[in-house]
Write an enzyme that holds these catalytic residues in place. Sequence first.
Site, PDB file in Angstrom:
ATOM      1  N   ASN A   9      34.304 -51.692 -22.975  1.00  0.00           N
ATOM      2  CA  ASN A   9      34.109 -51.452 -24.405  1.00  0.00           C
ATOM      3  C   ASN A   9      33.841 -52.811 -25.038  1.00  0.00           C
ATOM      4  OD1 ASN A   9      34.232 -50.794 -27.116  1.00  0.00           O
ATOM      5  ND2 ASN A   9      36.012 -49.472 -26.916  1.00  0.00           N
ATOM      6  N   ARG A  93      30.945 -48.007 -23.421  1.00  0.00           N
ATOM      7  CA  ARG A  93      30.747 -47.540 -24.789  1.00  0.00           C
ATOM      8  C   ARG A  93      29.485 -48.193 -25.330  1.00  0.00           C
ATOM      9  NH1 ARG A  93      33.213 -49.872 -30.116  1.00  0.00           N
ATOM     10  NH2 ARG A  93      32.676 -48.257 -31.625  1.00  0.00           N
ATOM     11  N   HIS A 181      31.767 -43.380 -34.078  1.00  0.00           N
ATOM     12  CA  HIS A 181      33.139 -43.084 -33.654  1.00  0.00           C
ATOM     13  C   HIS A 181      33.234 -41.750 -32.908  1.00  0.00           C
ATOM     14  CE1 HIS A 181      34.589 -45.878 -37.103  1.00  0.00           C
ATOM     15  NE2 HIS A 181      34.642 -46.520 -35.950  1.00  0.00           N
ATOM     16  N   ARG A 241      33.080 -54.282 -43.839  1.00  0.00           N
ATOM     17  CA  ARG A 241      31.836 -53.578 -44.161  1.00  0.00           C
ATOM     18  C   ARG A 241      31.992 -52.806 -45.472  1.00  0.00           C
ATOM     19  NH1 ARG A 241      31.181 -50.538 -38.578  1.00  0.00           N
ATOM     20  NH2 ARG A 241      32.974 -51.747 -37.874  1.00  0.00           N
ATOM     21  N   GLU A 379      39.541 -43.856 -26.573  1.00  0.00           N
ATOM     22  CA  GLU A 379      38.107 -43.862 -26.270  1.00  0.00           C
ATOM     23  C   GLU A 379      37.843 -44.202 -24.817  1.00  0.00           C
ATOM     24  OE1 GLU A 379      36.143 -45.424 -30.402  1.00  0.00           O
ATOM     25  OE2 GLU A 379      37.644 -46.698 -29.447  1.00  0.00           O
TER      26      GLU A 379
END
Length: 400
Positions: A9, A93, A181, A241, A379
Amino acid sequence: MSDGILVVNAGSSSIKVKLYAIDDADLVPLLSGGMSGIGSAPLLSVTDGNGAVLEERRFEPGEIADASAAQHQLADWFSRHGSAESIIAVGHRVVHGGPDFAEPVLVDDAVLRRLETFIPLAPLHQLGNLDPIRVLRQRRPDLPQVACFDTAFHRGHPELADRFALPRFLHGEGVRRYGFHGLSFEYVAGRLRDLAPGTADGRVVVAHLGSGASLCALKAGRSQETTMSFTALDGLPMGTRCGALDPGVVLHLIEHKGMTPAEIGHMLYRESGLLGLSGLSNDVRTLLASDRPEAAMAVAYFCRRVAQATAALAVTLGGLDAFVFTAGIGENAPEIRRRIIAELGWAGLILSNDANRSGAARLDAEGSRAQIWIVPTDEERMIARHTMRLLGRTAPGAAA
């Protein structure tokens, strides 16, 4: 040694890795670690499946300047410690699959070239995602590598959720709402089915709240709409962000402030969100501990926007049966959870303060019109399962 699946990842300043042994009953974590502080204060760390530290090594900034250099160091560590031989595949990922990839895919030259074209859509993530793939293809060209996309879970959206109100030809060129996501939302949807099968079949909003943040509306475990869209800038305010923004602001910055696209991109991705609002930090722990009014305003802004977005997604779903917190903030910040649910009090959501403080799995109090859950995300395990499926092997615990 049992066959293993390595999960990578990778981001712009860090790489996380996890090695799973394939067991008949489960995927067993053997090693976790990675490289943080790439380009600034690089730190290689590896722990075993029980959390015991196996390696902790610091580097000079110039030694580990990018994700490629970091992946070489990690690969060297696995080779030195005899773990590389057990790895039968690597799952990665990859943030953006664009309009092409609706499910995980084995990486070859053509796939890699296509994924490179999506770098402008996810400039903070995509390049870092792809660099480790290139490194491992050079070192182990025989090793199957699987790209698992954060956008794929949202690809079944109805047209109403996918489009912008722009000229139709742009949608055909890929200017559409992708959402991100997805690996986290997919895992949480599966776990919720284990925890509360009847609820998982209903109308659920999942809040992935971390440095990056987004909400997803689920119906019967499938994504119906989400707050991020063409890029990972849209939707909720995040650590650095901006979240949803009037596009006229960007025009103003170009026309009247003389800013270049690169300068605007840097500001929107790295200097905005909680950091921009507070002028102090992008970390909610720091903001909650501060007595500065700017910090309090940033936290209130974040919680209000999460609640507002939840209301919008409830319209898509036609109601709300459950609200689920996940990811770093969602799992570990009871005060943020309390404030968000307080903002949703009009909808009949009632939080159990005791359950919230203790971090229990289920948080709703008696009389709440919707259930409230904490479901920790994973994840990496989701990526490992996808990798196994693509290799034609049954993924242990696939229902979880």
